[in-house]
Each structure stands twice: as C-alpha cells, then as structure tokens.
Design an enzyme around this catalytic site. Structure first.
Site: not given
Ligand code: 13P
Length: 249
Positions: A9-11, A93, A95, A163, A169, A209, A230-231
């Site tokens: 997920n590149w957000k 998600h 967020e 999640e 993150g 993470s 994610g990251g």
C-alpha cells in the site's frame, strides 16, 4: 490451498518515476511464488496497470466510492478503478476510517461496489492502542467484520488484512501470539459465518510495520497468509526480501 499474498500500500507516496520500482520488482519475483499486488495512488493506477501487463504483479486502488458516478467531488468509483485495469481495492483502511470517518456500513457498501466491478477487496480491520489496553481487541475486530464484510464473501472476492492501528508506521509490532490470536479469531468468525469451505479459502494478511527484518518471523504466526505492507513496499529493494520471506515460509 490459499495462495500467499504480498500486498503493498503506497498510500499518498509515489510518482510516475517511482513506477520504475514495479519494473524492478517484476524482473525479480518468482512467478511460482506468492501473488504480488501494489496499490499506488489513484493518479498512477492506469500507468501502473500498463507497466505490469504480462508480469506477475497485480494492481489495486486504495479506496473507492460506492456509487459508479455522481456529484462526489474528489472521489473515484470502483467502476473507474476497474477501467484502469486494476484488480484489487483496499477498503476500510484505518487511515480512512479515522480521517474520513468511514463507517462499517460505508466500507461494506464500498466492497459491494468493488464486487460489482469484479474487483477483489482487501478489507482492513484492526484495534486501536486503547482497545488493546482495555482488553477489547477481539470485540472490535468482531464488530468491524460483522459490519463491513458483506454476505457472499469468498476466497476470490475478498482478502482480510489485520492491521492494529498502533502498529502502523510506528515500528511496534504485536507479538506472534497476539497476531496468531487475532488471525485465528478472524478465521473462526469467517468459518462460522460462511461455512468451512468458503471461510477457509479467504486469505488473511497481517499489516503494520512489516519490514525485511521482521517478515520471516511474522509469517510463522498462525493463519497468516501474507502481508499488507506500507513503507517497506515503496522500494523494490525492501519489498523483495519480504516477498522472499513469504515464499520461504
Ligand atoms: P506500514 O507498513 O508503513 O506500517 O503501514 C502499514 C499499512 O497501513 C498498510 O496498509
């Protein structure tokens, strides 16, 4: 029987030039290994789909509006996403649940819209740090599943990502026992609701993470069929070792 899945997920990260990471990824992934999905921002979907044609990478969006079209400034519908060539869409998600106050009912409507366009939904569920401290993690997950997962879910049309919000993150990762407990619980809920056959074909991802350094460990937890990353999905050099760890698990 469940094909493992590594989803990135590149957000709100990435650019046209960052799509070169997809080419690097495609050149190095094992076609016999896990399925690989990248979810870039909406502006890159079409371009990303063109780039991965005839590779083993699938493309997904990060959210969708439940209506096919209408006066919804700034939104993108499941139909529009399908038209880019994408085959997945993330729904619910944390967020978006937090920032845009998306409710379970709205998430459910998004998933129904995704299904109408033959997109596979990646439904996210997860407790807050406060929920965990209060000992209500499983209640939160049960409420989210009951409210946001439509009837008719099966191994083809939905993937569930656990999640924990406090792990996203932050570098904090639940223990293997905590991950296993929630994944076992989700599996049991799915079997109870959809029966043994369908309930056991739905894939369960862990997200929060996940890094090259902890992926192999996480993949030993019970009922973990892959990861939503994610990251560490932004660079092929980070995502590839996670994919490799999943293939080796
Ligand atoms: P990080 O891997 O950056 O913690 O993000 C997880 C996530 O939210 C994926 O959807």
């Amino acid at each position: 029987m469940r094909r493992k899945l590594a989803a990135g997920n590149w957000k709100m990260h990435g650019s046209v030039s960052a799509l070169a990471e997809l080419t690097t990824l495609a050149a190095q992934i094992d076609p016999q290994g896990c399925e690989t999905v990248i979810c870039p921002p909406a502006t890159l979907l079409f371009h990303a789909c063109q780039l991965v044609t005839s590779t083993d990478i699938a493309i997904g969006a990060q959210c969708c509006h439940p209506q096919p079209h209408g006066p919804f400034t700034g939104d993108v519908s499941a139909r529009m996403i399908a038209e880019t060539g994408a085959s997945y869409v993330i729904a619910g998600h944390s967020e978006r649940r937090d920032r845009y106050a998306e409710t379970d009912a709205e998430v459910q409507a998004q998933i129904r819209a995704a299904w109408r366009e033959n997109l596979t939904a990646i439904l996210c569920v997860g407790e807050s740090g406060e929920d965990r401290q209060a000992g209500i993690t499983l209640d939160t997950i049960a409420t989210q599943l009951a409210g946001s997962l439509p009837d008719g879910a099966n191994g083809e049309n939905v993937v569930i990502a656990y999640e924990p919000i406090w792990a996203i993150g932050t570098g904090d990762v639940p223990t293997l026992a905590q991950i296993g407990e929630v994944h076992d619980f989700i599996r049991a809920q799915l079997v109870r609701r959809f029966g043994d056959t369908q309930g056991k074909t739905i894939r369960l991802l862990y997200g929060g993470s996940v890094k090259p350094s902890n992926a192999a460990d996480i993949f030993t937890a019970e009922n973990v069929d892959g990861a939503l990353v994610g990251g560490a999905s932004l660079q092929a050099a980070d995502f590839l070792p996670i994919i490799q760890a999943l293939n080796d698990a």
